[in-house]
Design an enzyme around this catalytic site. Structure first.
Site, PDB file in Angstrom:
ATOM      1  N   HIS A  46      14.092  71.172  61.245  1.00 51.67           N
ATOM      2  CA  HIS A  46      14.531  69.813  61.571  1.00 51.67           C
ATOM      3  C   HIS A  46      14.431  69.552  63.066  1.00 51.67           C
ATOM      4  O   HIS A  46      15.233  70.058  63.852  1.00 51.67           O
ATOM      5  CB  HIS A  46      15.966  69.566  61.099  1.00 51.67           C
ATOM      6  CG  HIS A  46      16.418  68.161  61.352  1.00 51.67           C
ATOM      7  ND1 HIS A  46      16.158  67.122  60.486  1.00 51.67           N
ATOM      8  CD2 HIS A  46      17.064  67.604  62.406  1.00 51.67           C
ATOM      9  CE1 HIS A  46      16.637  66.001  60.980  1.00 51.67           C
ATOM     10  NE2 HIS A  46      17.197  66.264  62.150  1.00 51.67           N
ATOM     11  N   ASN A  86       6.263  57.572  64.982  1.00 48.77           N
ATOM     12  CA  ASN A  86       7.228  56.599  65.487  1.00 48.77           C
ATOM     13  C   ASN A  86       8.449  57.343  65.993  1.00 48.77           C
ATOM     14  O   ASN A  86       8.973  58.236  65.327  1.00 48.77           O
ATOM     15  CB  ASN A  86       7.620  55.623  64.365  1.00 48.77           C
ATOM     16  CG  ASN A  86       6.449  54.775  63.927  1.00 48.77           C
ATOM     17  OD1 ASN A  86       5.701  54.260  64.755  1.00 48.77           O
ATOM     18  ND2 ASN A  86       6.256  54.644  62.624  1.00 48.77           N
ATOM     19  N   THR A  94      12.211  55.323  60.849  1.00 49.35           N
ATOM     20  CA  THR A  94      13.210  55.139  59.787  1.00 49.35           C
ATOM     21  C   THR A  94      13.732  56.461  59.249  1.00 49.35           C
ATOM     22  O   THR A  94      14.787  56.491  58.615  1.00 49.35           O
ATOM     23  CB  THR A  94      12.640  54.320  58.613  1.00 49.35           C
ATOM     24  OG1 THR A  94      11.501  54.990  58.084  1.00 49.35           O
ATOM     25  CG2 THR A  94      12.249  52.918  59.068  1.00 49.35           C
ATOM     26  N   HIS A  99       7.793  63.416  62.127  1.00 50.85           N
ATOM     27  CA  HIS A  99       6.689  63.360  61.157  1.00 50.85           C
ATOM     28  C   HIS A  99       5.500  62.663  61.782  1.00 50.85           C
ATOM     29  O   HIS A  99       5.648  61.756  62.608  1.00 50.85           O
ATOM     30  CB  HIS A  99       7.109  62.657  59.863  1.00 50.85           C
ATOM     31  CG  HIS A  99       7.745  61.313  60.055  1.00 50.85           C
ATOM     32  ND1 HIS A  99       9.056  61.181  60.450  1.00 50.85           N
ATOM     33  CD2 HIS A  99       7.269  60.057  59.901  1.00 50.85           C
ATOM     34  CE1 HIS A  99       9.350  59.891  60.537  1.00 50.85           C
ATOM     35  NE2 HIS A  99       8.288  59.181  60.228  1.00 50.85           N
ATOM     36  N   HIS A 101       2.245  60.512  60.765  1.00 50.19           N
ATOM     37  CA  HIS A 101       1.498  59.769  59.758  1.00 50.19           C
ATOM     38  C   HIS A 101       0.016  60.040  59.976  1.00 50.19           C
ATOM     39  O   HIS A 101      -0.478  59.893  61.110  1.00 50.19           O
ATOM     40  CB  HIS A 101       1.714  58.258  59.916  1.00 50.19           C
ATOM     41  CG  HIS A 101       3.130  57.788  59.748  1.00 50.19           C
ATOM     42  ND1 HIS A 101       3.580  57.199  58.593  1.00 50.19           N
ATOM     43  CD2 HIS A 101       4.184  57.790  60.594  1.00 50.19           C
ATOM     44  CE1 HIS A 101       4.850  56.851  58.736  1.00 50.19           C
ATOM     45  NE2 HIS A 101       5.250  57.200  59.950  1.00 50.19           N
TER      46      HIS A 101
END
Ligand code: 5GP
Ligand code: ZN
Length: 113
Positions: A46, A86, A94, A99, A101
């Site tokens: 994490h 992001n 969000t 992560h 994309h």
């Protein structure tokens, strides 16, 4: 992180369509794809966002990019693809688990913002 959506995907508590997995990195298809190919590549550990990348945890980030290159080849993205991460509210993040994309399979818009 017990209440993190992507940690739950890593643990198997929440299902996902996996396209790649090894000891430290997982990749799966985005539930709401924005392009013909839309894969999310995440470190299993994490890390909240790109703002939390440090000398101590950046090796897994480098590995994410090795995996991204493999996935792009496997998905046939020979004409190119986009990698987006992001970070924070102004970027519309969000899910607070780092992560990347991977978007491709069609001509993407040129706008960066
Ligand atoms: P962000 O908006 O934080 O950059 O990206 C989060 C991404 O996670 C969004 O593209 C969203 O569609 C995707 N997503 C949210 N919930 C799930 C889920 O439960 N499964 C999968 N596969 N993707 C999800
Ligand atoms: Zn997490």
């Amino acid at each position: 992180m017990s209440d993190c959506l992507f940690c739950k995907i890593v643990s198997g508590e929440i299902p996902a369509t996996k396209v790649y997995e090894d000891e430290t990195v997982l990749a799966f298809r985005d539930i709401a794809p924005q392009a013909p190919v839309h894969v999310l590549v995440i470190p299993k550990v994490h890390i909240p966002s790109a703002a939390a990348i440090t000398q101590e945890n950046s090796a897994v980030v480098a590995h994410c990019f090795e995996v991204i290159a493999q996935i792009a080849a496997a998905e046939g993205l020979d004409n190119g693809f986009r990698v987006v991460s992001n970070c924070g509210p102004h970027a519309g993040q969000t899910v607070s688990h780092l992560h990347f994309h991977v978007l491709g399979g069609r001509q993407l818009a040129l706008e960066m913002a």
